[in-house]
Design a protein around this motif. Structure first.
Motif, PDB file in Angstrom:
ATOM      1  N   PRO A 163       4.040 -11.149 -11.669  1.00 29.04           N
ATOM      2  CA  PRO A 163       4.234  -9.660 -12.187  1.00 29.04           C
ATOM      3  C   PRO A 163       3.130  -8.837 -12.851  1.00 29.04           C
ATOM      4  O   PRO A 163       4.136  -7.940 -12.796  1.00 29.04           O
ATOM      5  N   GLN A 164       1.992  -8.631 -11.957  1.00 28.54           N
ATOM      6  CA  GLN A 164       1.300  -7.920 -12.037  1.00 28.54           C
ATOM      7  C   GLN A 164       1.953  -6.486 -11.482  1.00 28.54           C
ATOM      8  O   GLN A 164       1.093  -4.955 -11.212  1.00 28.54           O
ATOM      9  N   TYR A 165       3.091  -6.604 -10.842  1.00 30.27           N
ATOM     10  CA  TYR A 165       3.860  -5.914  -9.687  1.00 30.27           C
ATOM     11  C   TYR A 165       4.836  -5.449  -9.880  1.00 30.27           C
ATOM     12  O   TYR A 165       5.987  -4.995  -9.484  1.00 30.27           O
ATOM     13  N   ALA A 166       5.218  -6.019 -11.220  1.00 31.10           N
ATOM     14  CA  ALA A 166       7.046  -5.762 -11.394  1.00 31.10           C
ATOM     15  C   ALA A 166       7.261  -4.408 -12.040  1.00 31.10           C
ATOM     16  O   ALA A 166       6.294  -4.412 -12.424  1.00 31.10           O
ATOM     17  N   GLY A 167       8.326  -3.974 -11.315  1.00 31.95           N
ATOM     18  CA  GLY A 167       8.427  -2.479 -12.004  1.00 31.95           C
ATOM     19  C   GLY A 167       7.266  -1.880 -10.758  1.00 31.95           C
ATOM     20  O   GLY A 167       7.736  -0.341 -11.468  1.00 31.95           O
ATOM     21  N   ALA A 168       6.531  -2.264 -10.009  1.00 36.70           N
ATOM     22  CA  ALA A 168       5.423  -0.798  -9.673  1.00 36.70           C
ATOM     23  C   ALA A 168       6.831  -0.167  -8.232  1.00 36.70           C
ATOM     24  O   ALA A 168       7.370  -1.093  -7.918  1.00 36.70           O
ATOM     25  N   LYS A 169       6.580   0.616  -8.058  1.00 37.70           N
ATOM     26  CA  LYS A 169       7.198   1.297  -7.207  1.00 37.70           C
ATOM     27  C   LYS A 169       6.756   1.674  -6.014  1.00 37.70           C
ATOM     28  O   LYS A 169       5.720   2.234  -5.645  1.00 37.70           O
ATOM     29  N   ALA A 170       6.987   0.773  -4.718  1.00 37.42           N
ATOM     30  CA  ALA A 170       5.773   0.963  -3.664  1.00 37.42           C
ATOM     31  C   ALA A 170       6.926   1.550  -2.637  1.00 37.42           C
ATOM     32  O   ALA A 170       8.283   1.464  -1.924  1.00 37.42           O
ATOM     33  N   LYS A 171       6.251   2.900  -1.413  1.00 41.72           N
ATOM     34  CA  LYS A 171       6.469   2.786  -0.572  1.00 41.72           C
ATOM     35  C   LYS A 171       6.637   2.327   0.627  1.00 41.72           C
ATOM     36  O   LYS A 171       5.232   0.933   0.892  1.00 41.72           O
ATOM     37  N   VAL A 172       7.627   2.209   1.044  1.00 40.91           N
ATOM     38  CA  VAL A 172       7.389   1.592   2.505  1.00 40.91           C
ATOM     39  C   VAL A 172       6.968   2.533   3.540  1.00 40.91           C
ATOM     40  O   VAL A 172       7.025   3.554   3.584  1.00 40.91           O
ATOM     41  N   VAL A 173       6.025   1.574   4.200  1.00 42.34           N
ATOM     42  CA  VAL A 173       5.424   2.364   5.183  1.00 42.34           C
ATOM     43  C   VAL A 173       4.993   1.238   6.353  1.00 42.34           C
ATOM     44  O   VAL A 173       5.547   0.170   6.797  1.00 42.34           O
ATOM     45  N   LYS A 174       5.406   2.080   7.567  1.00 43.63           N
ATOM     46  CA  LYS A 174       5.304   1.692   8.887  1.00 43.63           C
ATOM     47  C   LYS A 174       4.777   2.559  10.332  1.00 43.63           C
ATOM     48  O   LYS A 174       4.458   4.052  10.120  1.00 43.63           O
ATOM     49  N   ALA A 175       4.032   1.826  10.878  1.00 40.27           N
ATOM     50  CA  ALA A 175       3.351   2.666  12.112  1.00 40.27           C
ATOM     51  C   ALA A 175       3.435   1.390  13.334  1.00 40.27           C
ATOM     52  O   ALA A 175       3.807  -0.269  12.642  1.00 40.27           O
ATOM     53  N   THR A 176       3.328   2.027  14.517  1.00 40.51           N
ATOM     54  CA  THR A 176       2.587   1.308  15.758  1.00 40.51           C
ATOM     55  C   THR A 176       1.572   1.535  16.411  1.00 40.51           C
ATOM     56  O   THR A 176       1.493   2.008  16.575  1.00 40.51           O
ATOM     57  N   HIS A 177       1.244  -0.085  16.568  1.00 44.42           N
ATOM     58  CA  HIS A 177      -0.153   0.004  17.091  1.00 44.42           C
ATOM     59  C   HIS A 177      -0.356  -0.585  18.736  1.00 44.42           C
ATOM     60  O   HIS A 177       0.783  -1.512  18.168  1.00 44.42           O
TER      61      HIS A 177
END
Ligand code: SIN
Length: 283
Positions: A163-177
């Protein structure tokens, strides 16, 4: 000022730190001792602390890896990690290290208990360095030059159900290590993969990567490499995301748990002497 006390908890990971009062300014020598204790034990616990959000941010800003920028005041953000009485899913209820999907992954996480359930709600930590040590020489050589992609897509999907993140717009982020990294402070090698964010090896498909990744995840999660923190009011944990995984145990349905976290920035792993080439050329 007296030295801090460092009491090891398990054979391979974890120590309890004494003689530190986080409600007061801490001198440089003590910060150096805490940094050393963290690097040597992977995760350290402080008990009976009276830590406001401002003091927690101020404490976090005292730490930086060699070569890292110290976090500007505005960057030492507080993140609240909450599970409400009616919620079934928690945050962090799977093995992961924080923010490994970033180009510059987080070095440290400092978590303070604010509201605890009457029992349960522990956090378990597992040493990636101990897991690496126990691999065969053949497997170490195989992994030495490999890199893996980390991305936050799966976690965004599962968090969006909370519920606390419903509707939040999170960006997909990726990296290689690199799959094997060398710790910037101790020089000790460790695996750098985790079930939460590592999706596949660079140049391999997900299908090809899955069996070896599963083997490595299971290896890292063995009880021998673990320490389990039983939180009390006033407990603060400080862990090193470059060498430990953690798992928030979700066994307290119907009760509330609220934690307050600040992250300490790391450095680009390749710059830490952690490139595959550097790992091969150094013993
Ligand atoms: C986290 O994954 O950072 C949260 C750990 C916890 O709440 O115990």
């Amino acid at each position: 000022m007296d030295d801090i006390s460092v009491t090891r908890i398990n054979g391979l990971i974890g120590a309890e730190i004494g003689n530190v009062d986080m409600s007061k300014d801490i001198n440089d020598r003590t910060i150096e001792q805490i940094t050393k204790a963290l690097a040597e034990n992977g995760v350290i616990f402080f008990r009976d602390q009276d830590l406001s959000a401002d003091r927690q941010r101020a404490f976090a800003r005292r730490f930086a890896l060699p070569g890292a920028k110290r976090a500007p005041v505005a960057d030492a953000q507080i993140t609240m990690i909450e599970k409400e009485e009616q919620q079934l899913k928690n945050v962090g209820g799977g093995w992961h290290a924080d923010q490994t999907f970033n180009e510059v992954p987080s070095w440290g996480s400092i978590l303070a208990a604010k509201v605890l359930p009457s029992a349960g709600g522990d956090t378990v930590f597992a040493s990636l360095a101990a897991a690496y040590d126990d691999l065969s020489e053949g497997m170490k050589t195989q992994l030495e030059t490999m890199r893996a992609e980390h991305n936050n897509e799966r976690v965004i999907t599962s968090m969006s159900l909370l519920p606390q993140y419903a509707g939040a717009k999170a960006k997909v982020v990726k990296a290689t290590h690199p799959v094997v990294i060398r710790h910037p402070i101790t020089g000790r090698k460790s695996l750098f993969v985790n079930r939460g964010y590592t999706t596949h090896f660079e140049g391999w498909t997900q299908e090809e990567s899955a069996p070896l990744l599963q083997y490595l995840f299971q290896k890292c999660e063995r009880p021998e490499y673990q320490v389990r923190l039983k939180w009390r009011p006033g407990t603060v944990a400080f862990w090193d995301n470059l060498q430990v995984l953690h798992y928030a145990v979700n066994d307290y349905h119907g009760e509330r748990r609220v934690m307050q976290r600040v992250s300490v920035s790391g450095i680009r792993l390749d710059r830490a002497g952690c490139t595959a080439a550097a790992c091969v050329s150094q013993p």
